[in-house]
Design an enzyme around this catalytic site. Structure first.
Site, mmCIF file in Angstrom:
data_model
loop_
_atom_site.group_PDB
_atom_site.id
_atom_site.type_symbol
_atom_site.label_atom_id
_atom_site.label_comp_id
_atom_site.label_asym_id
_atom_site.label_seq_id
_atom_site.Cartn_x
_atom_site.Cartn_y
_atom_site.Cartn_z
ATOM 1 N N CYS A 86 0.902 -1.430 -0.550
ATOM 2 C CA CYS A 86 -0.224 0.284 0.243
ATOM 3 C C CYS A 86 0.809 1.209 -0.071
ATOM 4 O O CYS A 86 1.747 1.476 -1.097
ATOM 5 C CB CYS A 86 -1.271 -0.066 0.956
ATOM 6 N N HIS A 180 -3.508 -4.986 0.877
ATOM 7 C CA HIS A 180 -2.920 -5.108 1.897
ATOM 8 C C HIS A 180 -2.766 -6.960 2.112
ATOM 9 O O HIS A 180 -4.113 -7.633 2.554
ATOM 10 C CB HIS A 180 -3.550 -4.405 2.836
ATOM 11 N N GLU A 182 -1.801 -8.494 4.140
ATOM 12 C CA GLU A 182 -1.195 -9.214 5.762
ATOM 13 C C GLU A 182 -2.770 -9.454 6.426
ATOM 14 O O GLU A 182 -2.195 -10.401 7.456
ATOM 15 C CB GLU A 182 -0.598 -8.133 6.922
#
Ligand code: XMP
Length: 524
Positions: A86, A180, A182
């Site tokens: 990002c 993202h 994660e």
């Protein structure tokens, strides 16, 4: 190599994203050691760690804005692979000669939430996972976006809102994702991160808790030598695991001190005594300080005043006991990684104090002791794995967190022994029912709160005028944010009936429906 250096590690550069810690968890789940460093400290961390790869985090900042954070230029010249996520993708693009434009200029307000990307070219990140032409769900949260990528990069996946959803420069092994990976809402995200650390950075993924335990035992022996260590036990998982690990390293050079401040849960003291004395045979001093704490808490109703008094009194009791033991050169603490990560502030100002946390802070300076903190590099769930590695049973390592100030911050208004006793009973019934329903492990934290409010009720044929008890249960990943646990009504009414019938002093039970934010988990 210094004792805290890992030969195979990843450096995560934090630009202040709310979810940077999740990147670290994903890397560690892939069996690779990593550390997070704020972008202001990244250069020093890189020199110290000599990592095999770097991940640049997201950020609330905007690359085109003046003063927004940058990655140290050295990182791009070090020859190690980099994954920008990002903001990390945007800042890397910007610093390497590409262009990032704010959402209001591109006119499309950005992308927030679930999105789908299409894989357009093969890329090492996708190996064994995503094929060209496939569509995959990802989680986006960006206003700005890359509008021209830097020389050397190519586009390997696109989405409607982010033409450069994934970019790659395979020669330099630099990758950027606009989404993202994660977060759990990117279903393949953990595997993408695993691909980065294993396939791109070439790390074996052999960082295990058994290895961690052995390393720490060696380090503790080196640090402590023939010295004496004293450890304040709270009864919680962290300090217990720290104590057991240290005991494995140095045996009876360790003494544990458990201060019973009268604010513990039902049977908690007996459980700690039995665990340490009978099971592990660790020297343990139990201090009965209930009266002293209750005296000091008399008339105190302000939450911060309570916290300050309990923290200060704890230190005083601890100091007295340490002196009786003839002193010690080292103080052991169960400090965890989230406690030591420096938080990034863009305003430069101090962050607001919501609550003064009590965890024996201030002791080492006052007592002139060096710290032994063998869990400093671990997350809570990793401490649980380490605890199992050390022979603690699942029931113990899976215990819900319990705050240092104990029941005092679950009794709004004045704390008295009588009120603690009432709360202890209600809390025990609530937890017993949660365990019986098989829900304990699905909940981050559940507890009862005794309100300083009396209401009218009717029991038998008589009027009652008694206290209200509130029940709280939340799910959470790290305690920073939390959602309420959605019990079914049957469960709640069973608990309420039992508490009202079995606990004298409570005639009404309510359920707390507040998430965090806006609420906090504890009531004070
Ligand atoms: P809050 O109430 O701030 O709590 O949402 C977040 C988590 O921290 C725990 N907590 C504490 N733990 N000392 C501790 O060791 C403290 O003073 C303290 N205050 C809150 C709380 O139980 C929750 O898990």
């Amino acid at each position: 190599m210094t004792p805290d250096q890992h030969p195979d590690s990843i450096l995560i550069v934090d630009f202040g994203s709310q979810v940077t810690q999740l990147i670290a968890r994903r890397v560690r789940e892939a069996g690779v050691y990593c550390e997070i460093a704020s972008f202001t400290q990244a250069e020093a961390a890189f020199a110290r760690m000599q990592p095999k790869g770097v991940i640049l985090s997201g950020s609330p900042a905007s690359v085109p804005s003046e003063g927004s954070p940058r990655a140290p230029e050295e990182l791009f010249e070090a020859g190690v692979p980099i994954l920008g996520i990002c903001y990390g993708q945007q800042v890397m693009s910007h610093q390497l000669g590409g262009e990032v434009r704010p959402g209001h200029e591109t006119g499309d307000g950005g992308e927030f939430g679930r999105a789908f990307l299409t894989v357009t070219e093969p890329c090492a990140l996708f190996d064994g996972l995503w094929q060209v032409g496939e569509r995959h769900q990802v989680w986006m949260s960006h206003g700005d976006k890359v509008t021209r990528f830097a020389p050397g990069f190519r586009i390997v996946a696109t989405s409607d809102g982010a033409p450069f959803a994934v970019i790659a420069d395979e020669d330099r092994r630099f990758y950027g994702t606009q989404f993202h990976p994660e977060v759990a809402h990117t279903p393949d995200g953990a595997k993408l991160i695993a691909n980065f650390v294993h396939r791109v950075c070439g790390l074996a993924g052999d960082w295990t808790m058994a290895a961690y335990r052995d390393t720490k035992i060696r380090e503790i022996r080196e640090q402590v030598g023939n010295g004496r260590v004293i450890c304040g036990l709270s009864g919680g998982v962290d300090s217990s695991v720290a104590a057991i690990l240290i005991h494995e390293a140095i045996g009876d050079q360790l003494t544990c001190v458990f201060v019973d401040h009268g604010l513990l849960r039902l049977n908690e003291r007996a459980q700690v005594e039995s665990l340490f004395r009978d099971h592990y045979n660790i020297p343990l001093v139990v201090v009965d300080a209930e009266e002293r704490f209750m005296r000091g808490l008399a008339g105190v109703t302000d939450p911060e005043a309570k916290r300050k008094f309990i923290g200060g009194e704890f230190i005083a009791v601890f100091e007295e006991e340490a002196a009786k033991l003839g002193g010690a050169e080292f103080l052991a603490q169960g400090t965890l990684y989230p406690d030591v990560i420096e938080s990034v502030s863009f305003t430069g100002g101090p962050s607001v104090t919501i609550k003064s946390h009590h965890n024996v802070g201030g002791l080492p300076e006052r007592m002139n002791m060096a710290l032994v903190e063998p869990l400093r590099e671990l997350f809570k769930d990793e401490v649980r794995v380490l605890g199992r590695e050390l022979g603690l049973n699942d029931q113990f390592v899976g215990r819900h967190p319990f705050p240092g100030p104990g029941l005092a911050i679950r009794i709004p208004g004045e704390v008295t022994k009588e009120r603690c006793d009432v709360l202890r009973k209600a809390d025990a019934i609530y937890l017993e029912e949660i365990r019986a329903a098989g829900l304990y492990d699905a909940i981050w934290q559940a507890f009862a709160v005794l309100l300083p409010v009396k209401t009218v009720g009717v029991m038998g044929d008589g009027r009652t005028y008694d206290n209200v008890c509130a029940l709280r249960a939340v799910t959470s990943v790290d305690g920073m944010t939390a959602d309420i646990y959605p019990f079914d009504a049957g469960f709640l009414s069973r608990v309420a009936t039992r508490i009202i019938n079995e606990v004298q002093g409570i005639n009404r039970v309510v359920y707390d429906y507040t998430s965090k934010p806006p609420g906090t988990i504890e009531w004070e």
